[in-house]
Design an enzyme around this catalytic site. Structure first.
Site, mmCIF file in Angstrom:
data_model
loop_
_atom_site.group_PDB
_atom_site.id
_atom_site.type_symbol
_atom_site.label_atom_id
_atom_site.label_comp_id
_atom_site.label_asym_id
_atom_site.label_seq_id
_atom_site.Cartn_x
_atom_site.Cartn_y
_atom_site.Cartn_z
ATOM 1 N N LYS A 113 38.936 64.137 35.264
ATOM 2 C CA LYS A 113 38.428 63.397 36.426
ATOM 3 C C LYS A 113 38.155 64.421 37.518
ATOM 4 C CE LYS A 113 39.473 59.129 38.988
ATOM 5 N NZ LYS A 113 40.495 58.047 39.153
ATOM 6 N N ASP A 125 28.600 63.691 43.150
ATOM 7 C CA ASP A 125 28.866 65.117 43.000
ATOM 8 C C ASP A 125 29.777 65.435 41.822
ATOM 9 O OD1 ASP A 125 31.371 64.355 43.932
ATOM 10 O OD2 ASP A 125 31.123 65.262 45.908
ATOM 11 N N GLY A 126 30.305 64.400 41.165
ATOM 12 C CA GLY A 126 31.154 64.626 40.001
ATOM 13 C C GLY A 126 32.523 65.174 40.330
ATOM 14 N N ARG A 179 43.858 63.870 32.477
ATOM 15 C CA ARG A 179 44.604 62.657 32.142
ATOM 16 C C ARG A 179 44.892 62.657 30.639
ATOM 17 N NH1 ARG A 179 40.488 58.723 32.669
ATOM 18 N NH2 ARG A 179 40.914 58.504 34.888
ATOM 19 N N ASP A 257 34.637 48.642 31.990
ATOM 20 C CA ASP A 257 34.689 50.072 31.682
ATOM 21 C C ASP A 257 36.037 50.680 32.062
ATOM 22 O OD1 ASP A 257 33.589 49.496 34.339
ATOM 23 O OD2 ASP A 257 33.573 51.657 34.614
ATOM 24 N N ASP A 267 42.876 55.091 34.954
ATOM 25 C CA ASP A 267 41.870 55.208 36.007
ATOM 26 C C ASP A 267 42.340 54.539 37.296
ATOM 27 O OD1 ASP A 267 39.626 56.197 37.131
ATOM 28 O OD2 ASP A 267 38.272 54.699 36.334
#
Length: 480
Positions: A113, A125-126, A179, A257, A267
């Site tokens: 992540k 921007d990731g 993760r 998702d 998440d």
């Protein structure tokens, strides 16, 4: 690289081929400041002997692990987001980095992540803020201590970039998280195949899921295998939702998702733990209708499962899938009793009577507005804790007539060996370990204002104490 003999690489997902993911390159960061190394889980995976430089190489620069995935893969999926279907999502700031077996033989993923842009970043921007990384660690550690089936925060690096975000003061510090999860195959992975009308790929994915996670059904074929797999996902998801309700946890964003095929919580964005019982309590400021409020989480998971079932009609008759979905309600009831009776260390009896007792307990918690964590601390082991409860900061609530049905329920379900179970020093302290939002913000404020990681490390030590005290109270859903 000094991996131990227990290191067992098993990169199964990449064998599915190019229809399920896209190869990507990890971002290059100006700094690699280690903020969290989960040594306990590293040892369980045969990675405990990695040097500091090797840890950085594999979990900040994302060099391949030995005999593992050749390159990172951004997984393809769609999903319902607040019940609106979105075909333009996928791994937008993360990727699958490696797969390996733990010391119990379970297949586990390293997913990232904040590791950079992918074909699904959609102008983002990731990246991941450092605050987001810290919050993910706190959520995962607390849930693991409470025996909720959760992903683990394996590694966190601060990366030296300044990020601009609209929902926190900017510029803000950046991080990259790794993760550890039993699976990153989402409900939306199947939904994408239905969207493109690819029954061939659906059958391929069903076979993969059964081989990786539900091998007891590999002897089945065709519709029977698809239905059996779906039934396993239904039951696992029902247990997960029940455990959130028992832990007083609000995930915040239960889109399709964000739910996976092994029934594992993962998440952690706008999550919260309840201060007091409130069915309408929401975690996300943007959840304006309360769709994913605390009390609606089982409904949200059930709805998401129905969407997964719709996608699986590519490979199975609807009637067979509907029969499996009908398992959700009874599995939820059994899961809620199993989780709460495990947390409180009570003896199970007739399911209907036990669920009625739990209904009384939830009603009392909501009406009295007793502190959630304080209540579970005060009444661990049921009636055996009556004297402890009389010393509680909220003892007056327990003395009121409204509490009588709950007290009677405890008395009827208290175990004979309760005194030994209460001997842990944790139960001698007046207040429990908790993780309400004010505590999370205090931890972050120390980091943001003074770069003081002391409160963060202290909180992790407190959580470890809680975990040790609760150890053995549950048949831990986090372990399989």
């Amino acid at each position: 690289m000094p991996v131990s003999a227990s290191y067992r690489p098993d990169p199964l997902f990449e064998k599915l081929g190019p229809e399920f993911a896209d190869p990507v390159a990890p971002a290059r960061f100006p700094e690699h400041i280690l903020r969290r190394r989960n040594q306990a889980w590293a040892e369980r995976l045969g990675l405990g002997e990695l040097s500091a430089e090797e840890w950085t190489a594999h979990f900040a620069r994302f060099e391949p692990l030995p005999d593992n995935m050749r390159q990172p893969l951004a997984m393809r999926y769609h999903g319902h987001q607040f019940r609106s279907y979105n075909p333009e999502i996928g791994d937008g700031r993360g990727f699958l980095h490696a797969q390996l077996r733990d010391d119990a033989g379970r297949l586990l993923d390293f997913g990232t992540k904040g590791s950079g842009q992918t074909p699904y970043s959609r102008f983002g921007d990731g990246r991941l803020t450092l605050k987001g990384g810290v919050r993910e660690i706190l959520a995962a550690e607390m849930l693991e201590a409470l025996s909720v089936n959760t992903s683990k925060a394996f590694s966190l690096y601060e990366t030296g970039e300044q990020l601009v975000r609209g929902d926190e003061p900017s510029p803000t510090r950046s991080s990259v998280l790794v993760r550890l999860s039993h699976s990153h195959i989402r409900f939306g992975t199947f939904q994408r195949l239905a969207f493109f009308e690819r029954p061939d790929l659906a059958h391929q994915l069903i076979e993969h899921v059964c081989a990786a996670y539900y091998p007891q059904h590999l002897g089945l074929a065709g519709e029977a295998r698809a239905a059996a797999m779906y039934g396993e996902i239904v039951e696992a998801s029902a247990r997960l939702a029940a455990s959130w309700m028992g832990a007083g946890f609000v995930h915040g964003v239960l889109n399709t998702d964000n739910l996976n095929v092994t029934g594992e919580s993962f998440d952690y964005g706008p999550w919260r733990f309840l201060p007091t019982s409130d069915p309408s309590f929401t975690a996300a400021y943007f959840d304006e209708t309360g769709l994913y409020a605390f009390g609606r989480q089982p409904e949200a998971v059930s709805w998401a499962l129905s969407q997964l079932g719709g996608a699986l009609t590519l490979a199975c008759a609807p009637a067979l899938l509907e029969a499996e979905l009908a398992r959700f309600a009874p599995a939820s009831q059994r899961g809620l009793r199993g989780y709460l009776f495990g947390r409180l260390k009570l003896t199970e009896g007739d399911l209907g009577a036990d669920i009625s007792f739990l209904s009384d307990m939830f009603s009392w918690l909501t009406e009295s507005q007793a502190g959630w964590d304080q209540f579970f601390h005060d009444w661990h082991c049921g009636a055996a804790s009556a004297e402890r409860a009389r010393q509680s900061p909220q003892a007056a609530l327990y003395a009121a007539d409204a509490f009588a049905p709950v007290r009677a329920g405890f008395e009827a379900r208290t175990r004979g060996n309760a005194a030994a179970l209460l001997a842990h020093p944790y139960y001698q302290q007046p207040q429990p370990v908790s993780m309400v939002i004010e505590e999370v913000e205090r931890v972050w404020a120390a980091i943001a204002e003074r770069d003081d990681w002391g409160p963060f490390e202290a909180k992790l030590r407190d959580i470890a104490t809680l975990k040790a005290a609760l150890s053995g109270c549950h048949a831990s859903v986090a372990e399989g």
